[in-house]
Design an enzyme around this catalytic site. Structure first.
Site, PDB file in Angstrom:
ATOM      1  N   HIS A 160      11.578 -11.806  -3.426  1.00  0.00           N
ATOM      2  CA  HIS A 160      10.545 -12.277  -2.566  1.00  0.00           C
ATOM      3  C   HIS A 160       9.469 -12.365  -3.754  1.00  0.00           C
ATOM      4  CE1 HIS A 160      11.868 -11.585   1.474  1.00  0.00           C
ATOM      5  NE2 HIS A 160      12.988 -10.910   1.004  1.00  0.00           N
ATOM      6  N   ASP A 368       1.737 -14.360  -6.957  1.00  0.00           N
ATOM      7  CA  ASP A 368       2.332 -14.069  -5.731  1.00  0.00           C
ATOM      8  C   ASP A 368       3.519 -15.025  -5.494  1.00  0.00           C
ATOM      9  OD1 ASP A 368       2.362 -12.887  -3.366  1.00  0.00           O
ATOM     10  OD2 ASP A 368       0.159 -13.384  -2.782  1.00  0.00           O
TER      11      ASP A 368
HETATM   12  C1  GDG Z   1       6.040  -9.898  -0.713  1.00  0.00           C
HETATM   13  C2  GDG Z   1       5.505 -10.915  -1.990  1.00  0.00           C
HETATM   14  C3  GDG Z   1       5.958 -12.859  -0.355  1.00  0.00           C
HETATM   15  C4  GDG Z   1      -1.570  -7.439   5.292  1.00  0.00           C
HETATM   16  N1  GDG Z   1      -2.602  -6.746   5.629  1.00  0.00           N
HETATM   17  C5  GDG Z   1      -2.288  -6.294   6.692  1.00  0.00           C
HETATM   18  C6  GDG Z   1      -1.374  -7.071   7.224  1.00  0.00           C
HETATM   19  N2  GDG Z   1      -0.604  -7.576   6.269  1.00  0.00           N
HETATM   20  C7  GDG Z   1       0.509  -8.270   6.536  1.00  0.00           C
HETATM   21  C8  GDG Z   1       0.172 -10.004   6.216  1.00  0.00           C
HETATM   22  C9  GDG Z   1       1.404 -10.671   5.726  1.00  0.00           C
HETATM   23  C10 GDG Z   1       2.196  -9.510   5.023  1.00  0.00           C
HETATM   24  O1  GDG Z   1       1.300  -8.306   5.218  1.00  0.00           O
HETATM   25  C11 GDG Z   1       1.620  -9.694   3.638  1.00  0.00           C
HETATM   26  O2  GDG Z   1       2.537 -10.560   3.237  1.00  0.00           O
HETATM   27  P1  GDG Z   1       2.362 -11.238   1.810  1.00  0.00           P
HETATM   28  O3  GDG Z   1       3.085 -12.417   1.680  1.00  0.00           O
HETATM   29  O4  GDG Z   1       0.761 -12.126   1.763  1.00  0.00           O
HETATM   30  O5  GDG Z   1       2.363 -10.421   0.670  1.00  0.00           O
HETATM   31  P2  GDG Z   1       3.564  -9.188   0.087  1.00  0.00           P
HETATM   32  O6  GDG Z   1       3.156  -7.901   1.042  1.00  0.00           O
HETATM   33  O7  GDG Z   1       2.879  -8.882  -1.477  1.00  0.00           O
HETATM   34  O8  GDG Z   1       4.895  -9.401   0.330  1.00  0.00           O
HETATM   35  C12 GDG Z   1       5.063 -12.381  -1.238  1.00  0.00           C
HETATM   36  C13 GDG Z   1       6.384 -11.915   0.853  1.00  0.00           C
HETATM   37  O9  GDG Z   1       6.960 -10.512  -0.134  1.00  0.00           O
HETATM   38  C14 GDG Z   1       7.493 -12.341   1.588  1.00  0.00           C
HETATM   39  O10 GDG Z   1       8.662 -13.005   0.797  1.00  0.00           O
HETATM   40  O11 GDG Z   1       5.345 -13.933   0.319  1.00  0.00           O
HETATM   41  O12 GDG Z   1       4.792 -13.254  -2.191  1.00  0.00           O
HETATM   42  O13 GDG Z   1       4.577 -10.255  -2.699  1.00  0.00           O
HETATM   43  O14 GDG Z   1       2.182 -10.760   6.725  1.00  0.00           O
HETATM   44  O15 GDG Z   1      -0.218 -10.173   7.741  1.00  0.00           O
HETATM   45  N3  GDG Z   1      -0.678  -6.729   8.667  1.00  0.00           N
HETATM   46  C15 GDG Z   1      -1.408  -5.881   9.455  1.00  0.00           C
HETATM   47  N4  GDG Z   1      -2.666  -5.371   9.193  1.00  0.00           N
HETATM   48  C16 GDG Z   1      -3.047  -5.764   7.792  1.00  0.00           C
HETATM   49  O16 GDG Z   1      -4.202  -5.144   7.514  1.00  0.00           O
HETATM   50  N5  GDG Z   1      -0.763  -5.863  10.637  1.00  0.00           N
END
Ligand code: GDG
Length: 472
Positions: A160, A368
Site C-alpha cells: 500500500h 504517498d
Molecule cells: C495507506 C497509504 C494509500 C483521515 N483522517 C480521517 C479519516 N481519514 C481517512 C481518509 C482516508 C484514509 O483515512 C487515509 O487514506 P490515505 O490513502 O490518505 O492514507 P494512509 O492512511 O496513509 O493509507 C496510502 C492507502 O494506504 C490505501 O492503500 O492510499 O498511500 O499510506 O480514507 O478518509 N477518516 C475519518 N476521520 C478522519 O479524521 N473518519
C-alpha cells in the site's frame, strides 16, 4: 470457485459501516466467495519482565460468510514488529525518510518472529485451493514463511505504500532478505508505475532477476508477476454517504459559518509523509504573496491522531502546532483565524460534508503510496459547483488524477501560486476538471482494483509447480 483468504496487520469487521473503503471492498469480495480474514486482533498482552508470554490462541468470529481470525501480540513482539521494524524502519525508508529511520538491530528479529507466528497460526486454517492475498509492509516475509511450511497455494501481495528507488531501499540492512522474500509470492502489486519501475530496477541490479516479459521475473528459482494496481475508493458508497443527515448538516454548517470566506480543506493522518508543515508554509506564502486572500480564506486542517507511540511522530505534532500558531498570530484578526487546526478524528459519516464545503482541497504529501483523500474529495463534490484539487506530484494518485493542479510541495512559492490558481478558477474550468476526475475514479474504483488484482493472481502459474522454497 476458490475461497479467498485475506491477511493484513489489522482486521476490520465487515459488518461495521465505520470501516473505510478498503475494508468495504475486501469485505464484498470475501462475502461473495465466503472467505477468511486473518490478522492481529489489536490486543497487546502484557507480561511481567523476563516471563515469556504463552503464544496467543486464534480468536475466531463469524461475520456472515466471512470468518475473522485474529491473534494477540505480546508487548515485546508488538514493540519490535509493529512500532520498531514496520513503523520505525520500513515506513520511513519507503517514504524516502532515511533521516527518520531507527535501524535498531533488534527490531528485525521481532518482525520475523511475528511473521513466523502468523504463518504457524494461519497454515492450519488453509485449504488446498485457497487464494491468499497478503497486504502491506508489515507482512512482507509471510509468504516465505508459509512456503517453508509447505504451502503451495497461490499467494499475492499488495504494497500500500511506495517502493523507493534501489539505492534508498539498499539503506535497509536486510534489504536483500526482504526482496528475496517477495519472490515467495506469485503476484506482487504496487500502487503506481513509479513503484513498479523501482522494483524492476532493484531486482535486475541487486537480484540479477531475469525479465521474462509480461511483468514476469525469475530469481531465487522462483517466478513472480509484478504489476501496478492503483487502489481506488468505493465512489458510489462515498457519494451515498454524503447524502446522510450528518454529512449534509456538516456541509451546511461550514458554508454558513464561513459564508464570507473560501475554505481550503486538508484531511490527513498526522504523519510526516503527508507534508503538513510544508503545506502550512505554502499557506503562509499565499497570504504574503496574495494579500487579497487575507480575511477571506480559511484553511481547515484535520490531522487525525496516528501512531503516537512512534518517536518520530512527536516532532511533527510540535512543528505543526507551532506553524499554525505563528500564522494565526501574524495574520489573524479579531474576527478571522486563518488556520483552524484540529488534532482529532472527524466521524466518517461527516467527512463527505466537510470535503464538499471546501472550495479547494490541499493534498500535498511529500510521498504517498496512493492517497485516498484526494479521491474522496472528488467523489464528495457537487458536480455543478465543484471544488478544486491541489495534489502533490509525489502522491501515487498523481499518475491517475491528471486534471488536478499538480504541485511540488517542496516548492513553497509554486505551491502558493497553485493554491491561488485554484481559488481563482472559473466555474467552467472547475466543472471540466471535476468531470474528468470523477470519470477516472469511477472507472478505476476499489472494485476494479480488487477484481484486477485477483484476476491477475488467478492467472499466475500455480506455486505448487515451482521449486520448493528454502527457508530464508
Ligand atoms: C495507506 C497509504 C494509500 C483521515 N483522517 C480521517 C479519516 N481519514 C481517512 C481518509 C482516508 C484514509 O483515512 C487515509 O487514506 P490515505 O490513502 O490518505 O492514507 P494512509 O492512511 O496513509 O493509507 C496510502 C492507502 O494506504 C490505501 O492503500 O492510499 O498511500 O499510506 O480514507 O478518509 N477518516 C475519518 N476521520 C478522519 O479524521 N473518519
Amino acid at each position: 470457485m476458490s475461497r479467498l483468504v485475506v491477511v493484513s496487520n489489522r482486521v476490520a469487521d465487515p459488518r461495521k459501516t465505520a470501516a473505510g473503503g478498503l475494508a468495504v471492498a475486501l469485505a464484498e469480495v470475501l462475502n461473495n466467495t465466503g472467505g477468511l480474514w486473518f490478522g492481529w486482533s489489536g490486543k497487546i498482552v502484557e507480561t511481567a519482565d523476563g516471563v515469556t508470554p504463552p503464544e496467543s490462541p486464534v480468536h475466531k468470529q463469524h461475520a456472515g460468510p466471512v470468518t475473522l481470525a485474529t491473534v494477540d501480540l505480546s508487548r515485546e513482539d508488538h514493540d519490535a514488529y509493529y512500532l520498531g521494524y514496520a513503523n520505525g524502519v520500513l515506513w520511513p525508508v519507503m517514504h524516502y525518510r532515511l533521516d527518520l529511520a531507527d535501524f535498531d538491530a533488534g527490531y528485525i528479529s521481532g518482525y520475523r518472529r511475528v511473521n513466523q507466528m502468523f504463518a504457524r497460526k494461519l497454515a492450519p486454517l488453509l485449504q488446498p485451493d485457497d487464494i491468499i492475498w497478503i497486504h502491506d509492509y508489515h507482512l512482507i516475509p509471510l509468504a516465505a514463511e508459509l512456503r517453508a511450511m509447505g504451502c503451495g497455494q497461490r499467494i499475492g501481495f499488495f504494497l500500500h505504500i511506495p517502493l523507493p528507488p534501489p539505492l534508498i531501499m539498499a539503506a535497509i540492512p536486510a534489504h536483500d532478505w526482504l526482496m528475496r522474500a517477495l519472490f515467495a509470492y506469485d503476484l506482487v502489486g504496487f500502487q503506481s508505475h513509479a513503484d513498479l519501475l523501482h522494483f524492476d530496477r532493484y531486482v535486475q541490479a541487486e537480484a540479477h532477476a531475469e525479465q521474462l516479459g509480461n511483468g514476469r521475473y525469475r530469481a531465487f528459482s522462483r517466478t513472480l508477476v509484478a504489476g501496478a494496481f492503483p487502489i481506488g475508493i468505493d465512489v458510489e458508497e462515498f457519494i451515498a454517504l454524503g447524502k446522510n443527515p450528518e454529512s449534509v448538516e456538516m456541509h451546511d454548517r461550514m458554508r454558513h459559518d464561513y459564508a464570507k470566506r473560501k475554505l481550503l480543506i486538508g484531511v490527513d493522518r498526522l504523519d510526516y509523509s503527508k507534508g503538513l508543515p510544508h503545506r502550512m508554509r505554502a499557506f503562509r506564502q499565499l497570504l504574503q504573496q496574495y494579500p487579497e486572500n487575507r480575511n477571506l480564506t480559511t484553511l481547515i486542517q484535520i490531522a487525525s491522531p496516528s501512531r503516537e507511540t512512534v518517536l518520530a511522530y512527536g516532532g511533527i505534532l510540535r512543528e505543526l502546532e507551532s506553524l499554525c500558531g505563528s500564522i494565526n498570530g501574524d495574520f489573524g484578526d479579531l474576527d478571522w483565524m486563518p488556520v483552524r487546526y484540529m488534532h482529532r478524528t472527524v466521524a466518517r459519516k461527516r467527512l463527505p460534508g466537510l470535503y464538499r464545503a471546501g472550495h479547494v482541497a490541499l493534498v500535498t504529501p511529500l510521498r504517498d503510496g496512493m492517497n485516498l483523500v484526494a479521491k474522496e474529495f472528488i467523489a464528495a463534490q457537487d458536480p455543478a459547483d465543484p471544488g478544486v484539487l491541489v495534489l502533490s506530484r509525489f502522491a501515487g494518485a498523481a499518475e491517475q488524477l491528471k486534471e488536478a493542479i499538480l504541485v511540488n510541495p517542496y516548492d513553497t512559492e509554486a505551491t502558493a501560486q497553485a493554491i491561488q490558481l485554484a481559488l481563482q478558477m472559473p466555474l467552467k474550468e472547475r466543472r471540466r476538471r471535476h468531470a474528468a476526475l470523477l470519470a477516472t475514479i469511477r472507472r478505476e474504483d476499489v472494485h476494479w482494483w480488487c477484481q484486477n488484482f485477483l484476476a491477475a493472481l488467478s492467472e499466475t502459474e500455480a506455486a505448487a509447480s515451482g521449486a520448493p522454497w528454502l527457508r530464508l
